[in-house]
Design a protein around this motif. Structure first.
Motif: not given
Length: 201
Positions: A5, A60, A64, A95-96, A98-100, A102-103, A106
């Motif tokens: 990742y 995060y 990761t 994964e969920r 980590r994506n949260e 990242l959002d 950003q």
């Protein structure tokens, strides 16, 4: 085959900010800073603003790291069967998460300039409708006072023109606080109300 990742390119900006945060924390521990109250307050504010981004950034990085460790377990044929089963169960949630993060990171970076605005000028003017419009403008002023108090913003009335019945014909406010612009940036345009006028009761 092992899945790694990787960080998206814009994460490099957060790495730089983490270094800035560490440098600020070290600077704040210096004796000359401790002896200078104004400088300490300035550095503490800068560090606090960075920390709002760095806290989810650390989360995060940890998510990761856990994801990559889990992926390595699943990619290793020699992994214990029970450990592989546990890794397979944990992978979707990692994964969920980590994506949260990242959002979230950003979004914070994109709105960083707006979030940095800590002082706004707000104008409230009564529209057409005479005393009733002025009374409604007074209600709006009270609403923004309550909003500022709830969010620990500092509200200063720069100018106030009152009506005969205690309403507001015009008010100019200076509202200060962390991320104040983010909270008030959509408060523009006309407000309308339909009710039994106070002037007729």
């Amino acid at each position: 085959m092992s899945v790694t990742y990787q960080d998206p390119p814009w994460i490099a900006r957060l790495v730089e900010m983490a270094a800035q945060g560490a440098a600020l924390a070290e600077r704040m521990n210096q004796p000359d800073v401790a002896a200078n109250g104004a400088l300490m307050v300035k550095l503490a504010r800068e560090h606090g603003a960075l920390e709002k981004l760095l806290k989810p950034f650390r989360e995060y990085r940890e998510a990761t790291r856990q994801l990559n460790e889990t992926a390595e377990i699943l990619a290793d044929p020699a992994s214990d069967a029970e450990l592989r089963e546990l890794a397979e169960a944990e992978l979707p949630e990692l994964e969920r998460r980590r994506n949260e993060l990242l959002d979230e990171l950003q979004a914070k970076l994109v709105t960083g300039d707006e979030a940095a605005v800590t002082s706004v000028i707000m104008e409230i003017r009564a529209g057409t409708g005479g005393e009733e419009a002025a009374l409604f403008a007074g209600d709006l002023l009270g609403m923004y006072r309550a909003y500022a108090a709830r969010h620990k913003f500092k509200l200063e009335v720069l100018s106030l023109s009152a009506s005969d019945l205690g309403g507001v014909r015009e008010a100019i406010l200076n509202i200060k606080g962390d991320e104040v612009y983010m909270g008030l940036r959509f408060e523009a345009g006309g407000h309308r109300v339909q009710r039994v006028p106070t002037t007729e009761t």
